[in-house]
Scaffold this active site. Structure first.
Site, short mmCIF file in Angstrom:
data_model
loop_
_atom_site.label_atom_id
_atom_site.label_comp_id
_atom_site.label_asym_id
_atom_site.label_seq_id
_atom_site.Cartn_x
_atom_site.Cartn_y
_atom_site.Cartn_z
N HIS A 93 -7.70 7.54 -8.55
CA HIS A 93 -7.69 6.84 -9.85
C HIS A 93 -9.11 6.64 -10.38
O HIS A 93 -9.40 5.64 -11.02
CB HIS A 93 -6.98 5.49 -9.76
CG HIS A 93 -5.52 5.59 -9.44
ND1 HIS A 93 -4.53 5.58 -10.38
CD2 HIS A 93 -4.88 5.70 -8.25
CE1 HIS A 93 -3.35 5.67 -9.80
NE2 HIS A 93 -3.52 5.75 -8.50
N ASN A 166 2.19 2.45 -11.44
CA ASN A 166 2.06 3.81 -11.97
C ASN A 166 3.04 4.00 -13.13
O ASN A 166 3.90 3.15 -13.36
CB ASN A 166 2.40 4.84 -10.88
CG ASN A 166 1.22 5.10 -9.95
OD1 ASN A 166 0.08 4.78 -10.26
ND2 ASN A 166 1.51 5.70 -8.81
FE1 HDE Z 1 -3.26 3.11 -4.85
N1 HDE Z 1 -5.22 2.93 -4.36
N2 HDE Z 1 -2.79 3.41 -2.93
N3 HDE Z 1 -1.33 3.44 -5.37
N4 HDE Z 1 -3.72 2.82 -6.78
C1 HDE Z 1 -6.24 2.73 -5.20
O1 HDE Z 1 -7.92 1.14 -4.83
C2 HDE Z 1 -3.58 3.15 -1.89
C3 HDE Z 1 -0.31 3.70 -4.52
C4 HDE Z 1 -2.85 2.68 -7.81
O2 HDE Z 1 -7.28 1.02 -12.03
C5 HDE Z 1 -7.53 2.45 -4.49
O3 HDE Z 1 -9.36 0.05 -6.15
C6 HDE Z 1 -2.85 3.33 -0.65
C7 HDE Z 1 0.96 3.52 -5.16
C8 HDE Z 1 -3.56 2.44 -9.04
O4 HDE Z 1 -8.59 0.29 -10.44
C9 HDE Z 1 -7.14 2.48 -3.01
C10 HDE Z 1 -1.60 3.72 -1.02
C11 HDE Z 1 0.64 3.15 -6.45
C12 HDE Z 1 -4.91 2.43 -8.68
C13 HDE Z 1 -5.66 2.78 -3.09
C14 HDE Z 1 -1.56 3.76 -2.45
C15 HDE Z 1 -0.77 3.11 -6.55
C16 HDE Z 1 -4.96 2.66 -7.27
C17 HDE Z 1 -8.69 3.28 -4.94
C18 HDE Z 1 -0.42 4.08 -0.15
C19 HDE Z 1 1.62 2.85 -7.60
C20 HDE Z 1 -6.08 2.26 -9.61
C21 HDE Z 1 -9.55 2.38 -5.78
C22 HDE Z 1 0.01 3.19 0.71
C23 HDE Z 1 2.42 1.71 -7.39
C24 HDE Z 1 -6.38 0.82 -9.87
C25 HDE Z 1 -8.97 1.07 -5.66
C26 HDE Z 1 -7.51 0.69 -10.86
C27 HDE Z 1 -6.15 2.69 -6.54
C28 HDE Z 1 -4.91 2.83 -1.98
C29 HDE Z 1 -0.42 4.18 -3.16
C30 HDE Z 1 -1.42 2.77 -7.79
C31 HDE Z 1 -7.91 3.41 -2.12
C32 HDE Z 1 -3.41 3.12 0.74
C33 HDE Z 1 2.34 3.66 -4.53
C34 HDE Z 1 -2.98 2.26 -10.42
O5 HDE Z 1 -7.32 1.23 -2.42
#
Ligand code: HDE
Length: 716
Positions: A93, A166
């Site tokens: 993201h 999302n």
């Molecule tokens: Fe994320 N995800 N994600 N994700 N995600 C990040 O956090 C993570 C997942 C989502 O505008 C990171 O601050 C893991 C689902 C958004 O700043 C990180 C898993 C969904 C954003 C991270 C998921 C998301 C992130 C990278 C699986 C939808 C951007 C930077 C278990 C519900 C937020 C940060 C923004 C960002 C980890 C799966 C949505 C690495 C470990 C499911 C919208 O922490």
């Protein structure tokens, strides 16, 4: 008399206050906001005024430029600050954009939650929302095929609540331990860092094949949802299962939804591909443009809830993030409204430094055992440390608007100064005592837990195909055709036969044999001859985006091009431009040049002419939702211009409304030629949609015509 620097800064601070009546977060941010457009002189970071910002201190004379001096602390500070401007981008993201707004509640959800934000209908809660793509790096294009992030930070009176969602309601994996593998597979390949911001490569499809749990999600990602027309025209989903706790301590499982009032709309793939090069900032600019024009995007906020005792009443596990909760079984309850109404003042300290955490919840909201959510709760906190440092919650955009006080201390870049003799609890002064639950203290739901420690998921997590089939069965014919083309594009970019053979021959054949056969044929895989899993034939509500038209028919905030050259019909031009504006849409005059253009019968001696917003070579039809060409003698010029002819053809091919009056009608008919005749002669349902895209009027009167144009525009 010169002003002092301090009073100058104060004036700058005041000048930066937004004109909008201040909500709590706006007021809070204004403490750290200064106006850089001030006539006050530049200073160094330690505050001395800079006399010459353009030349490094040197030993020089009129005739000779001598050595630059290391002594120049002003130049060194400038370069040194510049050297360290970058921070690591988000690991996923990375590419995104954000805006401020407000959340209001029109129906209390007190039956399921005691959270203030979900029960108090008089509140106006400030929010910051960041939309993003997932795969690409910070400088990648907006319109790539990808899932979009929809992250909302509510600055509530009880602390920050983040829904990090999302625009697609399910996810690729069920257990967060798989996330690093998934992200490695989706990102550019390790040996050559190719491709950028695309799933169209071997590793992604290899991963997807090897994880049958990803089947449902990749079908969504191949649908039109993955190429939204605008961030303002997509749904938001919390995806994970959270819980809500009410006053009586009763627990409900919950899914969060945002439904756009403008309806759900997508680009077509050809547009998306072209826009990625023509205007990589298309979505970013679209959001800013709409807010600047007062067309504030709005979403209904809805919840789906399941009482705790019904957790096991479904044939899927309600904690599995690869499943939706069918609306037929768990209806959506629309209780609030999210509106975005203010652009950021500066991108980096706001949009880039904002940090969302799934674990940011408020009393009345709690987690569930959703294994994806549990891992996310660790990950988001952790990742902010490498992006922003341990004191990231102190940053203006991240700090809450309610009182915040504790004994967390020190760490790099600590900003806050906490007065007092103790920094621990309990202490002899009884400073910072814990809060009782009735005073808002957060109490985790006292859930009974028992079981055997192991590394498995429940049995129901193993059904990976039922909902994937339901999703495909629920698509309209043209959505299915778009999916087939998307899959073909993607697999065509995979050059390892094992990847496209397995995907087309197995995964797709488990969903729909016809789809699998067509894709296999086109990408050169062995054509499967049997459906590997019987398709249950069921479809469901709320999956096809055709079910999400605008709340009311509107062309508000749509971008409409008006093509003109010298000799355009002034009556048609001004009438239509005014009509477009009156309908809240944005007319853009695209001229053969950006110097004065004269209407038919006008001359430089008698008129100033019209200055176009853009000249045609700087724009493309893909950047607009509709095109209008007024009649007039300018058609002689326009019709000789290959690029403008292509504009019409391309627009028509993308099913956009084309409006014309007078001489322009023949021009459009002639350019479209046979394509138009074919559609008129045999309008199948899909073709009817395309035909509706074209509205012409024989007489150069916009009255009566503009309604048809608008209607055609909506249908297309
Ligand atoms: Fe994320 N995800 N994600 N994700 N995600 C990040 O956090 C993570 C997942 C989502 O505008 C990171 O601050 C893991 C689902 C958004 O700043 C990180 C898993 C969904 C954003 C991270 C998921 C998301 C992130 C990278 C699986 C939808 C951007 C930077 C278990 C519900 C937020 C940060 C923004 C960002 C980890 C799966 C949505 C690495 C470990 C499911 C919208 O922490």
């Amino acid at each position: 008399m010169t002003t002092t620097i301090a009073s100058g800064l104060e004036k700058a601070r005041q000048a930066a206050q937004p004109a909008l009546s201040k909500d709590k977060k706006t007021a809070d941010l204004s403490r750290d906001t200064v106006d850089a457009h001030t006539s006050e002189p530049q200073t160094t970071d330690h505050g001395i005024r800079i006399q010459n910002p353009d030349n490094w201190l040197k030993v020089a004379s009129d005739r000779k430029t001598g050595p630059s001096l290391l002594e120049d602390h002003i130049a060194r500070e400038k370069i040194h600050r510049f050297d360290h401007e970058r921070i690591p981008e988000r690991v996923v993201h990375a590419r995104g954009t954000g805006a401020f707004g407000n959340f209001t509640l029109h129906e209390s959800a007190e039956d399921v939650s005691h959270a203030g934000i979900l029960t108090d209908t008089s509140r106006n809660t400030p929010v910051f929302v960041r939309f993003s793509t997932v795969q690409g790096s910070r400088g990648s294009a907006d319109t790539v095929r990808d899932v979009r992030g929809f992250a909302v930070k509510f600055y509530t009176d009880e602390g920050n609540w983040d829904i990090v969602g999302n625009n697609i309601p399910v996810f690729f994996i069920q257990d967060s331990i798989k996330f690093p593998d998934f992200v490695h597979a989706v990102k550019p390949e390790p040996h050559n860092e190719v491709p950028q911001a695309q799933t169209a490569h071997n590793n992604f499809w290899d991963f997807v094949y090897l994880h049958p749990e990803a089947t449902h999600m990749f079908m969504w990602a191949m649908s039109d949802r993955a190429i939204p027309r605008s961030y303002r025209m997509m749904q938001g989903f919390g995806v994970n299962t959270y819980t809500l706790i009410n006053k009586e301590g009763k627990r409900h499982f919950v899914k969060f939804h945002f439904v756009p009032k403008l309806g759900v709309h997508s680009l077509v793939w050809d547009e998306a591909l072209k826009l990625a090069g023509q205007d990589p900032d298309f979505h970013r600019k679209d959001l800013m443009e709409a807010i600047e024009n007062g067309a504030y995007p709005q979403w209904d906020f809805a919840i789906q809830t399941i009482p705790e005792e019904k957790e096991h009443d479904f044939d899927f596990d309600i904690l599995d993030a690869t499943k939706v909760w069918p609306e037929e079984l768990v209806p959506l309850r629309r209780i609030g409204k999210l509106e975005l109404n203010r652009n950021v003042d500066e991108f980096f300290p706001q949009t880039e430094q904002v940090a969302f955490c799934t674990s940011h919840i408020v009393p009345g909201v709690d987690f569930s055992d959703d294994p994806l959510l549990q891992g996310r709760n660790f990950s988001y906190f952790d990742t902010q440390i490498s992006r922003l440092g341990i004191n990231w919650e102190e940053l203006p955009i991240n700090r809450p608007v309610c009182p915040m006080m504790n004994f967390n201390r020190d760490g790099a870049m600590r900003h806050r100064i906490s007065k007092g003799k103790v920094n621990y609890w309990p202490n002899r002064f009884e400073a910072l005592p814990p809060a009782k639950a009735e005073d808002g203290g957060f109490v985790s739901y006292p859930k009974k837990v028992s079981g055997i420690k192991n590394r498995t998921l429940s049995e129901k997590f193993r059904d990976h195909h039922t909902q994937a089939q339901t999703f495909y069965n629920s698509m309209s014919e043209h959505e299915k055709s778009h999916m087939m083309k998307a899959l073909t594009f993607e697999l065509d970019h995979c050059d390892d036969p094992i990847v496209y053979e397995r995907l087309a021959g197995t995964r797709l054949a488990e969903i729909d044999l016809k789809l699998a056969q067509r894709v296999a044929q086109l990408v050169g895989a062995t054509i499967p001859d049997k459906q590997l899993m019987p398709n249950h034939g069921r479809s469901a509500k709320g999956l096809s985006q055709t079910e999400f038209p605008p709340e009311k028919p509107t062309i508000e905030s749509r971008r409409i091009a008006i093509l003109i050259g010298d000799g355009y019909d002034q009556v048609a031009f001004t009438g239509m431009k005014a009509a477009i504006k009156a309908a809240g849409a944005l007319p853009f005059v695209i001229g053969t040049k950006r110097s004065p253009i004269y209407a038919q019968g006008q001359a430089p001696e008698t008129s100033d002419g019209v200055i176009a917003d853009h000249m045609y070579d700087g724009q493309r039809s893909t950047m607009f939702d509709a095109t209008f060409v007024p009649g007039g003698s300018h058609i002689t010029t326009l019709s000789k211009n290959g690029q403008l002819r292509f504009w019409i053809v391309e627009s028509f091919g993308h099913l956009k409304a084309l409006g014309a009056t007078g001489e322009a009608c023949d021009f459009i008919k002639q350019v479209l030629g046979k394509a138009l005749d074919v559609r008129l002669a045999s309008p199948t349902s899909a073709e009817t949609v395309e035909w509706y895209g074209v509205v012409t009027a024989a007489t150069p009167k916009p009255e009566g015509f503009k309604e048809g144009f608008k209607e055609g525009f909506q249908v297309a």
